[in-house]
Design a protein around this motif. Structure first.
Motif, PDB file in Angstrom:
ATOM      1  N   ALA A   1      10.546  15.243   0.181  1.00  0.00           N
ATOM      2  CA  ALA A   1      11.768  15.015  -0.412  1.00  0.00           C
ATOM      3  C   ALA A   1      12.483  14.150   0.063  1.00  0.00           C
ATOM      4  CB  ALA A   1      12.594  16.096  -0.943  1.00  0.00           C
ATOM      5  N   ALA A   2      12.584  14.256   2.128  1.00  0.00           N
ATOM      6  CA  ALA A   2      13.969  13.677   2.504  1.00  0.00           C
ATOM      7  C   ALA A   2      13.155  12.175   2.580  1.00  0.00           C
ATOM      8  CB  ALA A   2      13.141  14.354   4.582  1.00  0.00           C
ATOM      9  N   THR A   3      11.974  11.955   2.706  1.00  0.00           N
ATOM     10  CA  THR A   3      12.235  10.300   2.120  1.00  0.00           C
ATOM     11  C   THR A   3      11.600   9.770   1.527  1.00  0.00           C
ATOM     12  OG1 THR A   3       9.391  10.625   2.700  1.00  0.00           O
ATOM     13  CG2 THR A   3      10.545  10.659   4.938  1.00  0.00           C
ATOM     14  N   GLN A   4      11.641  10.407   0.136  1.00  0.00           N
ATOM     15  CA  GLN A   4      11.936  10.029  -1.314  1.00  0.00           C
ATOM     16  C   GLN A   4      13.100   9.157  -1.334  1.00  0.00           C
ATOM     17  OE1 GLN A   4       9.710   9.588  -3.366  1.00  0.00           O
ATOM     18  NE2 GLN A   4       8.227  11.398  -2.786  1.00  0.00           N
ATOM     19  N   PRO A   5      12.664   7.968  -2.144  1.00  0.00           N
ATOM     20  CA  PRO A   5      14.127   7.203  -2.665  1.00  0.00           C
ATOM     21  C   PRO A   5      15.035   7.638  -3.418  1.00  0.00           C
ATOM     22  CG  PRO A   5      12.215   5.862  -3.468  1.00  0.00           C
ATOM     23  CD  PRO A   5      11.671   6.900  -2.558  1.00  0.00           C
ATOM     24  N   ALA A   6      16.620   7.558  -3.108  1.00  0.00           N
ATOM     25  CA  ALA A   6      17.058   8.075  -3.655  1.00  0.00           C
ATOM     26  C   ALA A   6      17.663   7.028  -5.276  1.00  0.00           C
ATOM     27  CB  ALA A   6      18.698   8.400  -2.646  1.00  0.00           C
ATOM     28  N   ILE A   7      17.069   6.255  -5.320  1.00  0.00           N
ATOM     29  CA  ILE A   7      17.394   5.612  -6.035  1.00  0.00           C
ATOM     30  C   ILE A   7      16.205   5.559  -7.042  1.00  0.00           C
ATOM     31  CG2 ILE A   7      18.382   3.236  -6.879  1.00  0.00           C
ATOM     32  CD1 ILE A   7      20.012   2.590  -4.655  1.00  0.00           C
ATOM     33  N   PRO A   8      16.208   5.938  -7.811  1.00  0.00           N
ATOM     34  CA  PRO A   8      14.447   6.083  -9.195  1.00  0.00           C
ATOM     35  C   PRO A   8      14.308   4.340  -9.490  1.00  0.00           C
ATOM     36  CG  PRO A   8      16.795   6.133  -9.701  1.00  0.00           C
ATOM     37  CD  PRO A   8      17.276   6.348  -9.254  1.00  0.00           C
ATOM     38  N   PRO A   9      13.121   4.577  -9.327  1.00  0.00           N
ATOM     39  CA  PRO A   9      12.444   3.601  -9.574  1.00  0.00           C
ATOM     40  C   PRO A   9      12.140   3.450 -11.326  1.00  0.00           C
ATOM     41  CG  PRO A   9      10.918   5.075  -8.724  1.00  0.00           C
ATOM     42  CD  PRO A   9      11.747   5.839  -8.492  1.00  0.00           C
ATOM     43  N   ALA A  10      11.999   2.248 -11.664  1.00  0.00           N
ATOM     44  CA  ALA A  10      12.210   1.764 -12.748  1.00  0.00           C
ATOM     45  C   ALA A  10       9.642   2.116 -12.774  1.00  0.00           C
ATOM     46  CB  ALA A  10      11.919   0.085 -13.366  1.00  0.00           C
ATOM     47  N   THR A  11       9.713   1.656 -14.189  1.00  0.00           N
ATOM     48  CA  THR A  11       8.271   1.479 -14.306  1.00  0.00           C
ATOM     49  C   THR A  11       7.614   0.148 -13.724  1.00  0.00           C
ATOM     50  OG1 THR A  11       8.870   1.974 -16.736  1.00  0.00           O
ATOM     51  CG2 THR A  11       7.003   1.444 -16.318  1.00  0.00           C
ATOM     52  N   SER A  12       6.081   0.839 -13.361  1.00  0.00           N
ATOM     53  CA  SER A  12       5.427  -0.373 -12.539  1.00  0.00           C
ATOM     54  C   SER A  12       5.114  -1.131 -13.244  1.00  0.00           C
ATOM     55  CB  SER A  12       4.832   0.500 -11.311  1.00  0.00           C
ATOM     56  OG  SER A  12       3.382   1.257 -11.474  1.00  0.00           O
ATOM     57  N   ILE A  13       4.741  -1.850 -12.487  1.00  0.00           N
ATOM     58  CA  ILE A  13       3.594  -3.527 -13.852  1.00  0.00           C
ATOM     59  C   ILE A  13       2.399  -3.095 -12.722  1.00  0.00           C
ATOM     60  CG2 ILE A  13       3.358  -6.129 -13.729  1.00  0.00           C
ATOM     61  CD1 ILE A  13       6.410  -5.686 -13.532  1.00  0.00           C
ATOM     62  N   LEU A  14       2.114  -3.250 -11.533  1.00  0.00           N
ATOM     63  CA  LEU A  14       0.623  -2.525 -10.358  1.00  0.00           C
ATOM     64  C   LEU A  14       1.748  -2.001 -10.219  1.00  0.00           C
ATOM     65  CD1 LEU A  14       0.018  -6.607 -10.002  1.00  0.00           C
ATOM     66  CD2 LEU A  14      -1.018  -5.224 -11.904  1.00  0.00           C
ATOM     67  N   ASN A  15       0.106  -1.357  -9.501  1.00  0.00           N
ATOM     68  CA  ASN A  15       0.291  -0.141  -8.146  1.00  0.00           C
ATOM     69  C   ASN A  15       0.110  -0.736  -7.519  1.00  0.00           C
ATOM     70  OD1 ASN A  15      -2.555  -0.962  -7.573  1.00  0.00           O
ATOM     71  ND2 ASN A  15      -3.401   0.929  -8.410  1.00  0.00           N
ATOM     72  N   GLU A  16       0.678   0.076  -6.091  1.00  0.00           N
ATOM     73  CA  GLU A  16       0.586  -1.298  -4.449  1.00  0.00           C
ATOM     74  C   GLU A  16      -0.258  -1.642  -4.281  1.00  0.00           C
ATOM     75  OE1 GLU A  16       3.625   0.579  -1.762  1.00  0.00           O
ATOM     76  OE2 GLU A  16       1.761   1.459  -1.658  1.00  0.00           O
ATOM     77  N   ASP A  17      -2.146  -1.001  -4.308  1.00  0.00           N
ATOM     78  CA  ASP A  17      -3.019  -1.924  -3.713  1.00  0.00           C
ATOM     79  C   ASP A  17      -2.915  -2.882  -4.124  1.00  0.00           C
ATOM     80  OD1 ASP A  17      -3.422   0.414  -1.421  1.00  0.00           O
ATOM     81  OD2 ASP A  17      -5.087   0.392  -2.178  1.00  0.00           O
ATOM     82  N   TRP A  18      -2.832  -2.993  -5.924  1.00  0.00           N
ATOM     83  CA  TRP A  18      -2.937  -4.785  -6.659  1.00  0.00           C
ATOM     84  C   TRP A  18      -1.364  -5.186  -6.402  1.00  0.00           C
ATOM     85  CZ3 TRP A  18      -7.605  -5.552  -7.500  1.00  0.00           C
ATOM     86  CH2 TRP A  18      -8.304  -5.217  -8.038  1.00  0.00           C
ATOM     87  N   THR A  19      -0.533  -4.467  -6.500  1.00  0.00           N
ATOM     88  CA  THR A  19       0.056  -5.730  -5.248  1.00  0.00           C
ATOM     89  C   THR A  19       0.543  -6.399  -4.156  1.00  0.00           C
ATOM     90  OG1 THR A  19       2.024  -4.107  -6.826  1.00  0.00           O
ATOM     91  CG2 THR A  19       2.748  -5.656  -5.038  1.00  0.00           C
TER      92      THR A  19
END
Length: 430
Positions: A10-28
């Motif tokens: 939890a300590a390393t999770q972004p404090a600003i909530p992410p938006a909806t992703s277009i691609l997952n990280e690997d394809w990005t």
């Protein structure tokens, strides 16, 4: 399936909530990595800045010259755009990235300047260790603001660097140099990886650390540890610890092994094969081979490159094993091709695609035009990643009592590596 680790605290999770992703990280990272390569091949070649210096006057006249500052600014602008695109595609906070990336880049440039000092360079202290140390120093002495923490896209930076790493793994160069290096690489990598894995399990080291440690000590050090962590969605704290072990042990090996080879009366060819097969970083191999002579340097480089070729194949095999065993935190399913494809780390496709493109499709003139720029960008993305790892890692977590067993496992595996590689090198190159 999300490509990021489900074990993130939890300590390393972004404090600003992410938006909806277009691609997952690997394809990005595949899209962004190949886009960087494509732009370079179409003429957008970002000049590689110079970071080497001997004294304060040389620092002012070289690193801080107007021309070099322009080159650094160009790299910043280029990577800034890529980082923002990565944040947008993966659903991370673009605002946090816009605010935080310049800070991460500035700390990375500081690490590159420190690593460029001639005295430190002669010790072969690589930029990634300075990046990690700077990040740890800041992350452990002050509380990071939420926007900076939310901008730490460690896996994105690492995987872009890995895709670009594929441009330096040229199959043709190794095959032209001879098959002996590949034979040695196969024998050494398979045997050392198994022994490192066996030792780690005997010492009751967890699966993630075991996989990263075994790959680092057997294949090609830092790059192998990074690729393995990506393939298994490994904990970045464990990755930073393994890389610290690689870089620290490489220094005495680099300095002592050429003299040990001389004392044993080894030929330059055997010496080079021994150095290239055991020392875990390419820079340390080159430095050590130079101490042993020109012939040893040539063979050591060929052997190290031969091991680097196995990186993509090893990452693929590890990811398949991870899927079959259900060790990725998802309940094991019937090992169909669909399941393997779903969990397969797609950045490996970018790495292999880049390697095949530069090995077989491009002319030598084209490669010469872009290789310096891409090599510099590759190192920059790795350095950015390790500043990020340091910023989000507690120093005490790296060196507490629980980490003694991985240290012992690494040293025992490295000892076996030194012995088995010497035997194989003697029979193949004598």
């Amino acid at each position: 399936m999300e490509s990021t680790s489900k074990k993130t605290t939890a300590a390393t999770q972004p404090a600003i909530p992410p938006a909806t992703s277009i691609l997952n990280e690997d394809w990005t990272v595949v899209v962004l990595g190949l886009a960087i390569i494509g732009l370079s091949l179409t003429g957008l070649v970002i000049a590689a800045p110079a970071f080497g210096w001997k004294d304060s006057s040389d620092l002012a006249g070289t690193v801080f010259s107007a021309k070099n500052l322009v080159a650094i600014a160009a790299q910043f602008a280029f990577t800034y755009v890529v980082a923002l695109a990565g944040a947008w595609l993966t659903g991370r906070s673009v605002r946090a990235t816009a605010l935080g990336f310049p800070v991460i880049f500035g700390l990375t440039v500081l690490a590159l300047i420190l690593a460029g000092n001639k005295t430190l360079k002669d010790l072969n202290l690589e930029a990634v260790i300075f990046s990690l140390m700077i990040g740890l120093a800041i992350g452990n002495t002050m509380r990071l603001p939420d926007w900076l923490r939310a901008s730490l896209a460690t896996e994105l930076f690492v995987k872009i660097g890995l895709v670009l790493l594929g441009t330096t793994v040229i199959f043709g160069d190794i095959l032209k140099a001879g098959s002996l290096g590949l034979i040695q690489a196969l024998v050494v990598v398979l045997s050392v990886w198994y022994v490192a894995y066996w030792i780690s399990k005997r010492l009751k080291i967890d699966d993630e650390m075991t996989m990263m440690l075994a790959s680092a000590v057997s294949i090609c050090g830092v790059s192998a540890a990074i690729a393995t962590a990506g393939a298994i969605h490994g904990d970045s704290k464990k990755l930073s610890y393994v890389i610290s072990l690689v870089l620290i042990t490489a220094i005495p090996m680099m300095l002592l092994m050429p003299y040990a080879a001389q004392a044993m009366g080894l030929t330059p060819e055997v010496t080079g094969a021994w150095l290239g097969g055991t020392i875990d970083t390419t820079g340390a191999v080159v430095a050590s081979g130079s101490l042993a002579g020109e012939a040893a340097l040539k063979i050591s480089t060929i052997v190290k490159f031969s091991q680097n070729v196995l990186l993509g194949l090893a990452a693929f095999a590890i990811s398949v094993y991870w899927t079959y065993s259900g060790k990725d935190g998802v309940q094991a399913e019937k090992p169909t091709l669909g399941v393997i494809w779903e969990r397969f780390p797609k950045f490996i496709l970018g790495f292999l695609g880049a390697s095949l493109l530069f090995s077989f499709a491009l002319s030598a003139e084209t490669i010469d035009t872009v290789k310096g720029s891409l090599k510099s960008l590759q190192g920059l993305w790795f350095a950015l990643a390790f500043v990020s790892i340091g910023l989000e890692t507690r120093f005490a977590d790296l060196f507490n009592a629980d980490n003694r067993r991985p240290l012992y496992a690494f040293l025992l595996a490295q000892g076996f590596n030194i012995i088995i590689t010497l035997v194989v090198a003697y029979f193949l190159f004598q």
